[in-house]
Design an enzyme around this catalytic site. Structure first.
Site, mmCIF file in Angstrom:
data_model
loop_
_atom_site.group_PDB
_atom_site.id
_atom_site.type_symbol
_atom_site.label_atom_id
_atom_site.label_comp_id
_atom_site.label_asym_id
_atom_site.label_seq_id
_atom_site.Cartn_x
_atom_site.Cartn_y
_atom_site.Cartn_z
ATOM 1 N NE ARG A 168 -30.469 2.982 11.500
ATOM 2 C CZ ARG A 168 -29.276 3.627 11.500
ATOM 3 N NH1 ARG A 168 -28.520 3.535 12.148
ATOM 4 N NH2 ARG A 168 -29.193 4.533 10.235
ATOM 5 C CG ASP A 184 -20.194 -11.092 -14.317
ATOM 6 O OD1 ASP A 184 -20.201 -10.942 -12.936
ATOM 7 O OD2 ASP A 184 -21.244 -10.849 -14.811
ATOM 8 C CG HIS A 217 -24.280 -9.829 -12.378
ATOM 9 N ND1 HIS A 217 -23.489 -10.059 -13.858
ATOM 10 C CD2 HIS A 217 -25.466 -9.685 -12.816
ATOM 11 C CE1 HIS A 217 -24.647 -10.109 -14.837
ATOM 12 N NE2 HIS A 217 -25.724 -9.783 -14.152
ATOM 13 C CG ASP A 264 -28.444 -14.000 -14.860
ATOM 14 O OD1 ASP A 264 -29.639 -14.694 -15.339
ATOM 15 O OD2 ASP A 264 -28.511 -12.794 -14.513
ATOM 16 C CG ASN A 319 -26.525 -9.216 -8.848
ATOM 17 O OD1 ASN A 319 -25.816 -10.054 -8.999
ATOM 18 N ND2 ASN A 319 -25.953 -7.735 -8.990
ATOM 19 C CG HIS A 367 -29.614 -12.930 -9.620
ATOM 20 N ND1 HIS A 367 -30.351 -12.013 -8.848
ATOM 21 C CD2 HIS A 367 -30.196 -12.876 -10.949
ATOM 22 C CE1 HIS A 367 -31.310 -11.716 -9.544
ATOM 23 N NE2 HIS A 367 -31.304 -12.074 -10.900
ATOM 24 C CG HIS A 399 -35.713 -10.238 -10.080
ATOM 25 N ND1 HIS A 399 -35.154 -9.214 -10.809
ATOM 26 C CD2 HIS A 399 -34.852 -11.291 -10.625
ATOM 27 C CE1 HIS A 399 -34.115 -9.547 -11.531
ATOM 28 N NE2 HIS A 399 -33.974 -10.706 -11.505
#
Length: 378
Positions: A224, A244, A247, A269, A216, A213, A194
């Site tokens: 670049r 799956d 994702h 997840d 994602n 993950h 994240h």
């Protein structure tokens, strides 16, 4: 402690598939694996009925399943449901995963796990705290008003509870090296995820030994600016990936496997609907839906997954194109390596914990042994 034997099985030991074996168990440990015709069998014999025995699956990122979600129901009963659902789908160990929240619920879930007398016996390898120390720009399904930077006092609290916390996902660009060091010095695995970080922002931090993950909620590989994905492919930390077909495309999973090899491992997840036929659910306070296997909010934002580990194994074989043996490693040995526990988990071999999944020719789960305790599904 009395001996037991699982007989009439082929054994995938993590490297090779061995025909017509006997697995000798004592308590929660495998004490021998040998050809059946060479074995002196104990009094208690369990007929594997020709199944393939593999190490039990290890899911490093599991938010919920079986109709429950840890973030919305912080109780031991929630973990009991998750474990029961896991076992019926071949998973013997997992990291209960708690996503971004305010401080009070985060401390409540740590306290709840700390109160479990023997978590290992119930498949729990410690918590995965996925947030709240993440990027608002890459929050995904996480609650934005709960996202915050990791300060020293909170890092020391987490370090003091390292016996109950295995992995923390954070955004390296928003986290100082000093607080990362507090976590890693305590033995907590720091996973980048994240994150809106550039390649250089990842590279300037030490101790990022895992990625959450892959693809994602992170910056993509560009010509670049290599981004977070480029950093992962170049520096090769261990990385989880959801298989799956939603994702990440199966081709993207295949490319990741080509780049990372045994550093790649599969996660689910998963959230409430995994292992059920639910079409609507509560995702940590927000109504969410399942449409054609995709878990999402009303605006289309992906909100977890509805997959189980055995379904992921089948996808790896049928759609990604890896061998059955490599698919099983991606679900067992490679996550064990990522957690640094592959001396006791992730293989069927003498001295390893008795976590064993029996599979039919069609890859249906017929029986599971969790720390030596049998659960039959045939």
């Amino acid at each position: 402690m009395s001996l037991r034997a699982i007989t009439n099985v082929d054994v995938f030991d993590g490297t090779n598939t061995l025909s017509n074996q006997a697995i000798i168990l004592q308590g929660d440990e495998i004490i021998d694996v040998l050809p059946l015709d060479q074995a002196t069998l104990p009094e208690v014999v369990i007929d594997g009925k020709g199944a393939l025995a593999t190490a039990g699956f290890i899911d490093i990122q599991l938010n919920g399943c079986g109709g429950v979600l840890l973030n919305t129901d912080i109780r031991k009963a929630t973990l009991d449901t998750m474990n029961a659902t896991n076992l019926s789908h071949g998973t013997t160990q997992y990291l209960p995963t708690f996503i971004t929240s305010r401080e009070e619920p985060m401390k409540a879930v740590v306290g709840m796990v700390a109160d479990i007398a023997n978590p290992a016996a119930e498949g729990i390898l410690g918590l995965h705290l996925e947030g709240p120390f993440i990027s608002k720009a890459k929050k995904g399904a996480h609650q934005e008003d709960c996202i915050r930077e990791l300060d020293e006092a909170t890092a020391r609290y987490l370090a003091d509870n390292a016996a109950h916390i295995s992995v923390i996902t954070l955004a390296p660009e928003n986290t100082s090296q000093s607080v990362i060091d507090i976590l890693t010095d305590a033995g907590i695995t720091v996973s980048l995820g994240h994150t809106n970080s550039t390649y250089d922002e990842c590279a300037e931090k030490n101790g990022l030994t895992m990625a959450t993950h892959l693809y994602n909620a992170m910056t993509p590989l560009g010509s670049r600016e290599p981004g977070t994905v480029g950093y992962i492919f170049d520096q090769k930390p261990h990385a989880g990936i959801i298989v799956d077909g939603i994702h990440s495309s199966y081709a993207s999973v295949r490319i990741a496997h080509q780049q990372l090899g045994d550093k790649l491992f599969m996660v689910t997840d998963a959230v409430n609907p995994a292992g059920t036929d639910m079409t609507e659910y509560d995702m940590a306070g927000t109504k969410a839906y399942v449409t054609d296997g995709k878990c999402h909010y009303a605006d289309g934002t992906i909100a977890g997954a509805a997959i189980t580990m055995i379904e992921g194994v089948k996808n790896l074989i049928n759609h990604v194109g890896v061998s059955k043996e490599e698919a099983l490693r991606l679900a067992s040995l490679y996550p064990a390596k990522a957690l640094g526990i592959n001396n006791h988990y992730g293989k069927i071999a003498k001295g390893y914990k008795a976590n064993i999944t029996l599979l039919s020719d069609a890859l249906a789960v017929t029986s599971v042994f969790q720390m030596g305790t049998e659960h039959n599904y045939s």
